[in-house]
Scaffold this motif. Structure first.
Motif, PDB file in Angstrom:
ATOM      1  N   HIS A  66      43.066  39.398  52.249  1.00 24.24           N
ATOM      2  CA  HIS A  66      42.577  39.303  50.826  1.00 24.24           C
ATOM      3  C   HIS A  66      43.570  37.489  50.963  1.00 24.24           C
ATOM      4  O   HIS A  66      44.768  37.760  51.061  1.00 24.24           O
ATOM      5  CB  HIS A  66      41.945  39.821  50.530  1.00 24.24           C
ATOM      6  CG  HIS A  66      43.636  40.863  49.906  1.00 24.24           C
ATOM      7  ND1 HIS A  66      44.408  40.545  49.236  1.00 24.24           N
ATOM      8  CD2 HIS A  66      44.203  41.852  50.739  1.00 24.24           C
ATOM      9  CE1 HIS A  66      45.561  41.481  48.914  1.00 24.24           C
ATOM     10  NE2 HIS A  66      44.753  41.725  50.351  1.00 24.24           N
ATOM     11  N   ASN A  80      43.935  34.453  47.611  1.00 29.32           N
ATOM     12  CA  ASN A  80      43.577  33.280  47.090  1.00 29.32           C
ATOM     13  C   ASN A  80      44.014  32.027  47.059  1.00 29.32           C
ATOM     14  O   ASN A  80      43.902  30.776  46.193  1.00 29.32           O
ATOM     15  CB  ASN A  80      44.166  33.767  45.278  1.00 29.32           C
ATOM     16  CG  ASN A  80      43.157  34.515  44.707  1.00 29.32           C
ATOM     17  OD1 ASN A  80      42.682  34.660  44.754  1.00 29.32           O
ATOM     18  ND2 ASN A  80      44.073  35.332  44.140  1.00 29.32           N
ATOM     19  N   GLN A 124      34.207  42.820  51.514  1.00 29.96           N
ATOM     20  CA  GLN A 124      35.067  43.167  50.614  1.00 29.96           C
ATOM     21  C   GLN A 124      34.990  44.226  50.456  1.00 29.96           C
ATOM     22  O   GLN A 124      34.182  45.461  50.576  1.00 29.96           O
ATOM     23  CB  GLN A 124      33.599  43.216  49.205  1.00 29.96           C
ATOM     24  CG  GLN A 124      33.014  41.872  49.148  1.00 29.96           C
ATOM     25  CD  GLN A 124      33.594  40.570  48.159  1.00 29.96           C
ATOM     26  OE1 GLN A 124      34.282  40.903  46.935  1.00 29.96           O
ATOM     27  NE2 GLN A 124      33.646  39.993  48.520  1.00 29.96           N
ATOM     28  N   LYS A 167      36.299  48.574  49.837  1.00 27.55           N
ATOM     29  CA  LYS A 167      35.884  49.182  48.485  1.00 27.55           C
ATOM     30  C   LYS A 167      36.462  50.515  48.700  1.00 27.55           C
ATOM     31  O   LYS A 167      36.552  51.221  50.005  1.00 27.55           O
ATOM     32  CB  LYS A 167      34.862  49.632  48.587  1.00 27.55           C
ATOM     33  CG  LYS A 167      33.485  48.266  48.005  1.00 27.55           C
ATOM     34  CD  LYS A 167      32.363  48.969  47.385  1.00 27.55           C
ATOM     35  CE  LYS A 167      31.632  47.316  47.109  1.00 27.55           C
ATOM     36  NZ  LYS A 167      30.354  47.197  46.450  1.00 27.55           N
ATOM     37  N   ASN A 188      37.942  52.538  36.942  1.00 30.39           N
ATOM     38  CA  ASN A 188      36.258  50.733  36.396  1.00 30.39           C
ATOM     39  C   ASN A 188      35.901  52.129  35.425  1.00 30.39           C
ATOM     40  O   ASN A 188      35.605  53.568  35.430  1.00 30.39           O
ATOM     41  CB  ASN A 188      35.932  50.328  37.613  1.00 30.39           C
ATOM     42  CG  ASN A 188      35.096  50.612  38.399  1.00 30.39           C
ATOM     43  OD1 ASN A 188      34.356  52.000  38.048  1.00 30.39           O
ATOM     44  ND2 ASN A 188      34.646  50.500  39.464  1.00 30.39           N
ATOM     45  N   ARG A 202      40.438  48.136  35.590  1.00 28.83           N
ATOM     46  CA  ARG A 202      39.220  47.633  34.874  1.00 28.83           C
ATOM     47  C   ARG A 202      37.758  48.306  34.205  1.00 28.83           C
ATOM     48  O   ARG A 202      37.988  48.801  33.998  1.00 28.83           O
ATOM     49  CB  ARG A 202      38.620  46.866  35.915  1.00 28.83           C
ATOM     50  CG  ARG A 202      39.162  46.316  37.584  1.00 28.83           C
ATOM     51  CD  ARG A 202      38.211  45.807  38.474  1.00 28.83           C
ATOM     52  NE  ARG A 202      39.157  45.089  39.464  1.00 28.83           N
ATOM     53  CZ  ARG A 202      39.247  45.706  40.260  1.00 28.83           C
ATOM     54  NH1 ARG A 202      38.502  45.901  41.268  1.00 28.83           N
ATOM     55  NH2 ARG A 202      39.717  45.096  41.613  1.00 28.83           N
ATOM     56  N   ASP A 239      33.039  46.352  38.682  1.00 31.48           N
ATOM     57  CA  ASP A 239      33.700  45.484  39.768  1.00 31.48           C
ATOM     58  C   ASP A 239      34.748  47.057  40.568  1.00 31.48           C
ATOM     59  O   ASP A 239      35.585  47.547  39.682  1.00 31.48           O
ATOM     60  CB  ASP A 239      34.234  45.214  39.512  1.00 31.48           C
ATOM     61  CG  ASP A 239      34.981  43.685  40.916  1.00 31.48           C
ATOM     62  OD1 ASP A 239      34.908  44.207  42.039  1.00 31.48           O
ATOM     63  OD2 ASP A 239      35.080  42.795  40.451  1.00 31.48           O
ATOM     64  N   ARG A 243      35.448  46.660  43.481  1.00 31.09           N
ATOM     65  CA  ARG A 243      36.321  46.319  45.024  1.00 31.09           C
ATOM     66  C   ARG A 243      37.344  46.452  45.291  1.00 31.09           C
ATOM     67  O   ARG A 243      38.134  46.326  43.782  1.00 31.09           O
ATOM     68  CB  ARG A 243      35.896  44.535  45.082  1.00 31.09           C
ATOM     69  CG  ARG A 243      34.849  44.232  44.992  1.00 31.09           C
ATOM     70  CD  ARG A 243      33.862  42.813  45.176  1.00 31.09           C
ATOM     71  NE  ARG A 243      34.418  42.642  43.930  1.00 31.09           N
ATOM     72  CZ  ARG A 243      35.496  40.807  43.892  1.00 31.09           C
ATOM     73  NH1 ARG A 243      34.858  40.047  44.405  1.00 31.09           N
ATOM     74  NH2 ARG A 243      35.613  40.985  42.520  1.00 31.09           N
ATOM     75  N   THR A 263      40.221  41.074  44.434  1.00 34.11           N
ATOM     76  CA  THR A 263      39.252  40.114  43.720  1.00 34.11           C
ATOM     77  C   THR A 263      39.650  38.636  44.434  1.00 34.11           C
ATOM     78  O   THR A 263      38.979  37.884  43.566  1.00 34.11           O
ATOM     79  CB  THR A 263      39.404  40.374  42.286  1.00 34.11           C
ATOM     80  OG1 THR A 263      41.020  40.296  41.980  1.00 34.11           O
ATOM     81  CG2 THR A 263      38.603  41.775  41.562  1.00 34.11           C
ATOM     82  N   ASP A 264      40.639  38.622  45.061  1.00 31.89           N
ATOM     83  CA  ASP A 264      40.565  37.574  45.492  1.00 31.89           C
ATOM     84  C   ASP A 264      39.054  36.401  45.839  1.00 31.89           C
ATOM     85  O   ASP A 264      38.461  37.072  46.268  1.00 31.89           O
ATOM     86  CB  ASP A 264      42.187  37.200  47.134  1.00 31.89           C
ATOM     87  CG  ASP A 264      43.025  38.384  46.758  1.00 31.89           C
ATOM     88  OD1 ASP A 264      44.046  38.105  46.967  1.00 31.89           O
ATOM     89  OD2 ASP A 264      42.784  39.500  46.074  1.00 31.89           O
ATOM     90  N   THR A 265      39.911  35.312  46.015  1.00 29.30           N
ATOM     91  CA  THR A 265      38.871  34.325  45.962  1.00 29.30           C
ATOM     92  C   THR A 265      38.024  34.758  47.512  1.00 29.30           C
ATOM     93  O   THR A 265      37.459  34.409  48.270  1.00 29.30           O
ATOM     94  CB  THR A 265      39.815  33.152  46.259  1.00 29.30           C
ATOM     95  OG1 THR A 265      40.035  33.130  44.754  1.00 29.30           O
ATOM     96  CG2 THR A 265      38.260  31.801  46.015  1.00 29.30           C
ATOM     97  N   GLN A 288      38.163  36.642  51.065  1.00 31.81           N
ATOM     98  CA  GLN A 288      38.056  37.892  51.758  1.00 31.81           C
ATOM     99  C   GLN A 288      37.244  38.277  52.776  1.00 31.81           C
ATOM    100  O   GLN A 288      36.068  37.913  52.332  1.00 31.81           O
ATOM    101  CB  GLN A 288      37.571  39.277  50.450  1.00 31.81           C
ATOM    102  CG  GLN A 288      38.051  38.571  48.973  1.00 31.81           C
ATOM    103  CD  GLN A 288      38.124  40.456  48.557  1.00 31.81           C
ATOM    104  OE1 GLN A 288      38.069  41.332  48.748  1.00 31.81           O
ATOM    105  NE2 GLN A 288      37.773  40.090  46.652  1.00 31.81           N
TER     106      GLN A 288
END
Ligand code: FAD
Ligand code: UDP
Length: 369
Positions: free
Chosen positions: A61, A63, A81, A83, A98, A175, A179, A181, A184-186, A188
């Protein structure tokens, strides 16, 4: 005669070998004391034909567009993604904590804004966040800290969170939405044919020679080279002259089950039970279809291969002394072990790419590709 001797064929060493060979047209000898390339990201097919990660689960992962584009030259990707669930109090709930985690754990029906109030109510007033305990109790309070972080951290590091830098547990956010995941990177995704294949593509160049099963002390005096890049432990390079830098290790126990699926998601954390920290089921990560399934259990230990630098003030002090020697040396030090940084794969790739740019500027390499 080689232009560069590169010690270690993990991400740090392999990215630099590729850049120097391809963009710099340099002759590179890449060595590793292990019998394979890829460093800790090495993967292979086990006896049942299931793709597994020899040194624990590796999920890519980032950014950084630059890092992602660079690696994309050597692999196609599979979107993935990750989990994670924590197994506690007889339930399995999402990590990072979360909205679903809290509502499930306490049998509530809070909204996101109500959860903000819930956390604010529990949070401890920490003036200066220094330790891994501070980070969590300031965000969610002591009860959740004890459930999710205290035991897990004790197992993983053999230290109380109050003895570790804030940066360690700060890797895991909190969180107020649903969400679930882990990251949360752009970008993955997993290399479609595995990490080892990606490394093979990276290193497949006439300017790169690879020598496995070879520690650098065995050959440093036998082989002619102009410059060295070292990606092993920095204290080892300097003969432990200031004493050993502490690293944490892990024993990996693999198991295959004669059924298609073992658990509900890629990784289940066990913060408070058992000697292992987590179980990962590889097929979630790789997307492989197979009628059996392989897992890895991680048992943290003090002895064994150095996997994790241990972020705490006294270790940073000791590393500073080695860094001063490294800065004076002709050798470049790159990677998680050589710069004693708790880096993810993408951070090591970024560090290697920027080292290449530095070398390029120093020796006036004109970029060819
Ligand atoms: P390494 O991969 O350690 O490579 C160094 C190489 O140098 C090794 O192959 C070693 O054999 C060799 N070497 C050392 N000394 C010598 C010597 N004297 N002579 C010859 N060779 C030598 N990152 C993520 O981004 N996502 C994840 O999900 C993730 N999960 C991880 C899970 C675990 C259990 C661990 C331990 C790490 C994980 N990481 C993850 C981090 C990732 O493994 C590292 O960021 C990355 O592999 C570091 O690359 P490197 O080249 O710096 O070091
Ligand atoms: N952590 C924890 N409980 C969890 C997950 C993480 O206490 O359920 C803490 C623990 O100290 C761990 C650190 O947060 O070492 C970082 O977690 P991460 O999953 O990033 O560790 P890695 O994948 O690098 O082993």
């Amino acid at each position: 005669m080689f232009d560069y001797l590169i010690v270690g064929a993990g991400f740090a060493g392999s990215v630099l070998a590729e850049r120097l060979a391809v963009a710099g047209n340099k002759k590179v000898l890449l060595i590793d004391k292990r019998n394979h390339i890829g460093g800790n990201a090495f993967d292979y097919y086990d006896n049942e034909g299931i793709l597994i990660h020899k040194y624990g689960p590796h999920i890519f992962h980032t950014n950084s567009r630059e890092v992602f584009d660079y690696l994309s030259k050597f692999t196609e990707w599979r979107n993935y993604q990750h989990k994670v669930l924590a197994d506690l109090d007889g339930q399995q709930v999402p990590v990072p904590i979360n909205l679903t985690t809290i509502n499930t754990l306490y049998n509530l029906n809070l909204s996101s804004s109500e959860l903000e109030g819930f956390f604010a109510d529990k949070a401890e007033d920490v003036k200066q966040v220094r330790t891994s305990e501070d980070v969590v109790v300031k965000a969610v309070g002591r009860d959740l800290y004890n459930k999710f972080f205290r035991g897990y951290t004790q197992k993983q590091w053999d230290l109380d969170p109050s003895e570790l830098d804030a940066s360690v547990t700060a890797r895991v956010p909190t969180r107020t939405n649903k969400d679930d995941r882990y990251f949360t990177d752009t970008y993955q995704s997993m290399p479609l044919y595995g990490y080892t294949k990606m490394f093979e593509n990276m290193l497949n160049h006439p300017n790169i020679k690879i020598m496995l099963n070879t520690g650098y002390r065995e050959i440093a005096n036998e082989i002619a080279f102009s410059k060295m890049i070292f990606t092993g432990p920095v204290d080892e390079y300097f003969n432990y002259c200031y004493g050993k830098l502490p690293y944490r290790s892990i024993n990996f126990k693999f198991e295959t089950f004669d059924k298609e699926q073992f658990q509900r998601t890629g990784t289940i954390n066990y913060p408070n039970d058992y000697a292992f920290t987590r179980i990962t089921e590889f097929k979630y990560l790789t997307g492989q279809k197979h009628h059996k399934t392989s897992l890895v259990y991680e048992f943290p230990t003090a002895d064994g291969d150095p996997y994790y630098p241990i972020p705490r003030p006294e270790n940073a002090e000791l590393y500073k002394k080695y860094k001063a020697l490294a800065d004076q040396s002709d050798t470049h030090f790159v990677g998680r072990l050589a710069t004693y940084k708790y880096y993810n794969m993408d951070q090591v790739v970024a560090q290697a790419l920027s080292t290449f740019k530095k070398i390029q500027a120093e020796v006036g390499i004109k970029s060819m590709h």
